[in-house]
Design an enzyme around this catalytic site. Sequence first.
Site, PDB file in Angstrom:
ATOM      1  N   SER A 110       0.934  -1.280   0.076  1.00 30.81           N
ATOM      2  CA  SER A 110      -0.063  -0.021   0.068  1.00 30.81           C
ATOM      3  C   SER A 110       1.064   1.284   0.010  1.00 30.81           C
ATOM      4  O   SER A 110       1.767   1.310  -0.928  1.00 30.81           O
ATOM      5  CB  SER A 110      -0.882  -0.110   1.271  1.00 30.81           C
ATOM      6  OG  SER A 110      -1.916   1.043   1.051  1.00 30.81           O
ATOM      7  N   GLU A 205      -0.941  -3.686  -8.005  1.00 28.07           N
ATOM      8  CA  GLU A 205      -2.323  -3.906  -7.282  1.00 28.07           C
ATOM      9  C   GLU A 205      -2.758  -2.483  -6.943  1.00 28.07           C
ATOM     10  O   GLU A 205      -2.103  -1.606  -6.848  1.00 28.07           O
ATOM     11  CB  GLU A 205      -1.994  -4.854  -6.090  1.00 28.07           C
ATOM     12  CG  GLU A 205      -0.781  -4.412  -5.350  1.00 28.07           C
ATOM     13  CD  GLU A 205      -1.526  -3.476  -4.042  1.00 28.07           C
ATOM     14  OE1 GLU A 205      -2.646  -3.437  -3.857  1.00 28.07           O
ATOM     15  OE2 GLU A 205      -0.617  -2.630  -3.535  1.00 28.07           O
ATOM     16  N   HIS A 275      -4.243  -5.603  -1.843  1.00 32.07           N
ATOM     17  CA  HIS A 275      -5.238  -5.480  -0.847  1.00 32.07           C
ATOM     18  C   HIS A 275      -6.358  -6.422  -0.783  1.00 32.07           C
ATOM     19  O   HIS A 275      -7.553  -6.316  -1.198  1.00 32.07           O
ATOM     20  CB  HIS A 275      -5.675  -4.029  -1.020  1.00 32.07           C
ATOM     21  CG  HIS A 275      -5.093  -2.908  -0.743  1.00 32.07           C
ATOM     22  ND1 HIS A 275      -3.830  -2.657  -1.704  1.00 32.07           N
ATOM     23  CD2 HIS A 275      -5.013  -2.055   0.401  1.00 32.07           C
ATOM     24  CE1 HIS A 275      -3.318  -1.549  -1.109  1.00 32.07           C
ATOM     25  NE2 HIS A 275      -3.907  -1.178   0.201  1.00 32.07           N
TER      26      HIS A 275
END
Length: 308
Positions: A110, A205, A275
């Site tokens: 992230s 991602e 995630h």
Amino acid sequence: MSITPRSFHLIAPSGYCHNQQAAQLAVERLRAQGHQVGNAKALLRREQRFAGSDAERLADLHQLIQPDCQPDIVLAVRGGYGATRLLPHFDATALAARLATHPLAICGHSDFTVIQLALLQQGAITFSGPMLAGNFGAEALSDFTVDHFWRALTSPKFTVEWQTERHEQQVDVSGRIWGGNLAMLVSLIGTPWMPQIDDGILVIEDVNEHPFRVERMLLQLAQSGLLARQKAIVTGSFTGAKLTDYDNGYDFDSVWTLIRQVTGLSLVTGLEFGHHWNTVTLPLGAQGHLQVNGTTSKLTLSGHPTLP
């Protein structure tokens, strides 16, 4: 898999850990398995939306440079936002030099992607994988995530296998694995912290990004020349997006089709990465061998540091 007890050191360079219950559950789980968990004070720090002041969060990172900081695993608490503010003051060169002589398994994803890419720009390999609160503190712990985490950190060579989403192709390429969160990767274009990777395999991602935003970011990577230097793209989890009638059939498959046409690259979908409750762990900067036969894919990784 039998796991040797390890020492974890927590860092919180991004957002405040709003889910304290999950974080405490994760710490309890790790300690129940015989692991040590250090720097737990980072869980409670808060300034506005951040896990402490910029100086406190930067100190988390710079503590890792010190000779007396010798955990086995450095684990990010959570993402959110905040690591980008630290980059101008983050001594990635010193930390990369420390990792070259005294390796640490640094893991997160992230928002933490910008720290990982800044380290990769200096030649240091870190692991894009689970974090404390969202993964180890999940209400139901994912055996898939945990197994792949330990496999990546302890195996000098390992393979992840999956089925792609409908699009059949034949792929056999090798290159350095790199990437992570797409939005954070794109945010580094034109900055000193973007790694210069040629002949790479880019793994991406994201979360809460509509397909048109993902397309726009990928086109920016293409138009900046970055994708022309890659051998393939692997897409992980893209969760949280909500399509409407206005999209009229425009979805992630539409995006992947366009990017294949624009770049001419092999784009392989469906890897459980990012995630999501289930996520593999990937060493960013390791050597990768990507093979696809029809819809059956496998990615073999090697050349990364492992726990003794």
